[in-house]
Design a protein around this motif. Structure first.
Motif, PDB file in Angstrom:
ATOM      1  N   PRO A  36      23.687  -0.076 -28.741  1.00  0.00           N
ATOM      2  CA  PRO A  36      25.004  -0.249 -30.042  1.00  0.00           C
ATOM      3  C   PRO A  36      25.784  -0.543 -29.158  1.00  0.00           C
ATOM      4  N   LEU A  37      27.043  -1.322 -28.922  1.00  0.00           N
ATOM      5  CA  LEU A  37      28.250  -1.205 -28.619  1.00  0.00           C
ATOM      6  C   LEU A  37      29.258  -1.016 -29.923  1.00  0.00           C
ATOM      7  N   LEU A  38      29.280  -1.336 -30.742  1.00  0.00           N
ATOM      8  CA  LEU A  38      29.837  -1.529 -32.131  1.00  0.00           C
ATOM      9  C   LEU A  38      29.469  -0.224 -33.026  1.00  0.00           C
ATOM     10  N   PRO A  39      30.280  -0.024 -33.503  1.00  0.00           N
ATOM     11  CA  PRO A  39      29.416   0.996 -35.283  1.00  0.00           C
ATOM     12  C   PRO A  39      28.458  -0.140 -35.814  1.00  0.00           C
ATOM     13  N   VAL A  40      27.769   0.554 -36.503  1.00  0.00           N
ATOM     14  CA  VAL A  40      26.258  -0.156 -37.325  1.00  0.00           C
ATOM     15  C   VAL A  40      26.925  -0.575 -38.494  1.00  0.00           C
ATOM     16  N   TRP A  41      27.472  -0.309 -38.714  1.00  0.00           N
ATOM     17  CA  TRP A  41      28.323  -1.131 -40.326  1.00  0.00           C
ATOM     18  C   TRP A  41      28.733  -2.566 -39.364  1.00  0.00           C
ATOM     19  N   MET A  42      29.241  -3.282 -38.381  1.00  0.00           N
ATOM     20  CA  MET A  42      30.428  -4.108 -37.217  1.00  0.00           C
ATOM     21  C   MET A  42      29.272  -4.620 -37.256  1.00  0.00           C
ATOM     22  N   GLU A  43      27.909  -4.137 -36.522  1.00  0.00           N
ATOM     23  CA  GLU A  43      26.892  -4.803 -36.007  1.00  0.00           C
ATOM     24  C   GLU A  43      26.655  -5.811 -37.562  1.00  0.00           C
ATOM     25  N   LEU A  44      25.833  -5.244 -38.120  1.00  0.00           N
ATOM     26  CA  LEU A  44      25.020  -5.583 -39.498  1.00  0.00           C
ATOM     27  C   LEU A  44      26.075  -6.509 -40.182  1.00  0.00           C
ATOM     28  N   PHE A  45      27.261  -6.411 -40.267  1.00  0.00           N
ATOM     29  CA  PHE A  45      27.801  -7.232 -40.803  1.00  0.00           C
ATOM     30  C   PHE A  45      28.628  -8.361 -39.724  1.00  0.00           C
ATOM     31  N   LEU A  46      28.286  -8.091 -38.715  1.00  0.00           N
ATOM     32  CA  LEU A  46      28.439 -10.091 -37.681  1.00  0.00           C
ATOM     33  C   LEU A  46      26.839 -10.384 -37.837  1.00  0.00           C
ATOM     34  N   VAL A  47      25.795  -9.503 -38.222  1.00  0.00           N
ATOM     35  CA  VAL A  47      24.654 -10.651 -37.529  1.00  0.00           C
ATOM     36  C   VAL A  47      24.538 -10.800 -39.277  1.00  0.00           C
ATOM     37  N   ALA A  48      24.959 -10.249 -39.855  1.00  0.00           N
ATOM     38  CA  ALA A  48      24.310 -10.990 -42.045  1.00  0.00           C
ATOM     39  C   ALA A  48      25.575 -12.349 -41.803  1.00  0.00           C
ATOM     40  N   ALA A  49      26.574 -11.935 -40.904  1.00  0.00           N
ATOM     41  CA  ALA A  49      28.072 -13.075 -41.420  1.00  0.00           C
ATOM     42  C   ALA A  49      27.682 -14.555 -40.825  1.00  0.00           C
ATOM     43  N   ILE A  50      26.777 -14.484 -40.014  1.00  0.00           N
ATOM     44  CA  ILE A  50      26.980 -15.724 -38.823  1.00  0.00           C
ATOM     45  C   ILE A  50      25.294 -16.487 -39.574  1.00  0.00           C
ATOM     46  N   GLY A  51      24.382 -15.635 -39.975  1.00  0.00           N
ATOM     47  CA  GLY A  51      23.253 -15.634 -40.846  1.00  0.00           C
ATOM     48  C   GLY A  51      23.059 -16.019 -41.829  1.00  0.00           C
ATOM     49  N   VAL A  52      23.971 -15.867 -42.316  1.00  0.00           N
ATOM     50  CA  VAL A  52      24.265 -15.902 -44.338  1.00  0.00           C
ATOM     51  C   VAL A  52      25.277 -17.531 -44.759  1.00  0.00           C
ATOM     52  N   ILE A  53      26.267 -16.910 -44.198  1.00  0.00           N
ATOM     53  CA  ILE A  53      27.492 -17.804 -44.569  1.00  0.00           C
ATOM     54  C   ILE A  53      27.310 -18.921 -44.450  1.00  0.00           C
ATOM     55  N   PRO A  54      27.216 -19.466 -43.426  1.00  0.00           N
ATOM     56  CA  PRO A  54      27.379 -20.711 -43.185  1.00  0.00           C
ATOM     57  C   PRO A  54      26.282 -21.434 -43.968  1.00  0.00           C
ATOM     58  N   LEU A  55      24.995 -21.086 -44.665  1.00  0.00           N
ATOM     59  CA  LEU A  55      24.073 -21.968 -45.455  1.00  0.00           C
ATOM     60  C   LEU A  55      24.655 -21.282 -46.457  1.00  0.00           C
ATOM     61  N   LEU A  56      24.567 -20.666 -47.321  1.00  0.00           N
ATOM     62  CA  LEU A  56      25.391 -19.876 -47.786  1.00  0.00           C
ATOM     63  C   LEU A  56      26.231 -20.991 -48.748  1.00  0.00           C
ATOM     64  N   TRP A  57      27.409 -21.408 -48.057  1.00  0.00           N
ATOM     65  CA  TRP A  57      28.619 -21.842 -48.461  1.00  0.00           C
ATOM     66  C   TRP A  57      28.150 -23.461 -48.693  1.00  0.00           C
ATOM     67  N   MET A  58      27.155 -24.060 -47.163  1.00  0.00           N
ATOM     68  CA  MET A  58      26.250 -25.385 -47.372  1.00  0.00           C
ATOM     69  C   MET A  58      25.498 -25.736 -49.494  1.00  0.00           C
ATOM     70  N   GLN A  59      24.993 -24.591 -49.337  1.00  0.00           N
ATOM     71  CA  GLN A  59      24.693 -24.507 -50.610  1.00  0.00           C
ATOM     72  C   GLN A  59      24.999 -24.817 -51.856  1.00  0.00           C
ATOM     73  N   PHE A  60      26.373 -24.120 -51.532  1.00  0.00           N
ATOM     74  CA  PHE A  60      27.504 -23.421 -52.993  1.00  0.00           C
ATOM     75  C   PHE A  60      28.394 -25.591 -53.217  1.00  0.00           C
ATOM     76  N   ARG A  61      28.863 -25.855 -51.817  1.00  0.00           N
ATOM     77  CA  ARG A  61      29.549 -26.849 -52.202  1.00  0.00           C
ATOM     78  C   ARG A  61      28.546 -28.743 -51.503  1.00  0.00           C
ATOM     79  N   ARG A  62      27.387 -28.283 -50.526  1.00  0.00           N
ATOM     80  CA  ARG A  62      26.916 -29.222 -50.470  1.00  0.00           C
ATOM     81  C   ARG A  62      25.591 -28.725 -50.255  1.00  0.00           C
ATOM     82  N   PRO A  63      25.103 -28.976 -51.435  1.00  0.00           N
ATOM     83  CA  PRO A  63      23.448 -28.708 -50.974  1.00  0.00           C
ATOM     84  C   PRO A  63      22.560 -29.444 -49.715  1.00  0.00           C
TER      85      PRO A  63
END
Length: 217
Positions: A36-63
């Motif tokens: 690990p290069l970063l604190p646990v929470w930061m690595e998790l946040f990075l992976v979760a943000a890239i993996g979740v936010i784009p698709l969630l935004w798409m499903q909310f705005r333009r499915p």
């Protein structure tokens, strides 16, 4: 008219669930790369943000426009009335709630995967031990996991709709399809499932004369 549940593209997307375990295993493999290069929470946040936010935004705005697969999309103007009714069920507040619930569930799964990752680090020894690259690849694998779950969940919402409710739905106007949905891929007049339906119909037709042959003799 055949039931809307017999629409081939619906079942193709549901079958995409079979790839979910593979993408999650890849996510686990990539998270086990390096120290690990970063604190646990930061690595998790990075992976979760890239993996979740784009698709969630798409499903909310333009499915996601479900009449698309493998880089090709059926032209909106070629959709049948039944297919345009199906799209009405995709772009609903209930589907947005399901999308959010699905994202939360997968983030919980990601946390469990992160905890297990050090235990399988030996499996990833054949890969370059660059933690930054591992996090990026894990993020992309997690993004794929979300895609392979988010779309089938929205399809299941369609499949459980009763026939009376479906019959009462007004087909989505063509201009609303282009405005309200994310259409990915090259737009074509036909996609594979439609061709398969045509072939099945031809097979049935070809069998009918055989049944009448004895009477002709």
């Amino acid at each position: 008219m055949s039931s809307f549940r017999s629409e081939p593209i619906l079942w193709i997307h549901v079958a995409g669930l079979a790839t979910l375990p593979i993408s999650l295993l890849l996510c686990l493999l990539f998270l086990s790369i390096g120290e690990p290069l970063l604190p646990v929470w930061m690595e998790l946040f990075l992976v979760a943000a890239i993996g979740v936010i784009p698709l969630l935004w798409m499903q909310f705005r333009r499915p996601f426009y479900i009449f698309a697969i493998l880089g090709v999309a059926l032209k909106p103007e070629n959709l049948t009335e039944q297919q345009r009714k199906i799209l009405c069920l995709i772009n609903t507040n209930l589907n947005r709630v399901l999308a959010l619930a699905t994202a939360i569930l997968l983030v919980g799964v990601l946390w469990q995967i992160y905890q297990v990752a050090p235990l399988v680090s030996n499996v990833a020894r054949f890969l370059p031990q660059w933690r930054s690259a591992g996090l990026l690849l894990a993020s992309l694998a997690f993004l794929a996991s979300n895609l392979f779950l988010q779309i089938p969940v929205s399809i299941v919402r369609v499949l459980v709709t009763n026939d009376t409710e479906f019959a009462a739905i007004e087909p989505l106007p063509l201009e609303k399809i282009k405005q309200d949905f994310t259409i990915l891929g090259v737009r074509v007049n036909q996609i594979v499932p439609q061709l398969v339906q045509s072939l099945l119909g031809m097979n049935k037709d070809s069998q009918e004369p055989l049944k009448s042959d004895p009477e002709q003799h």
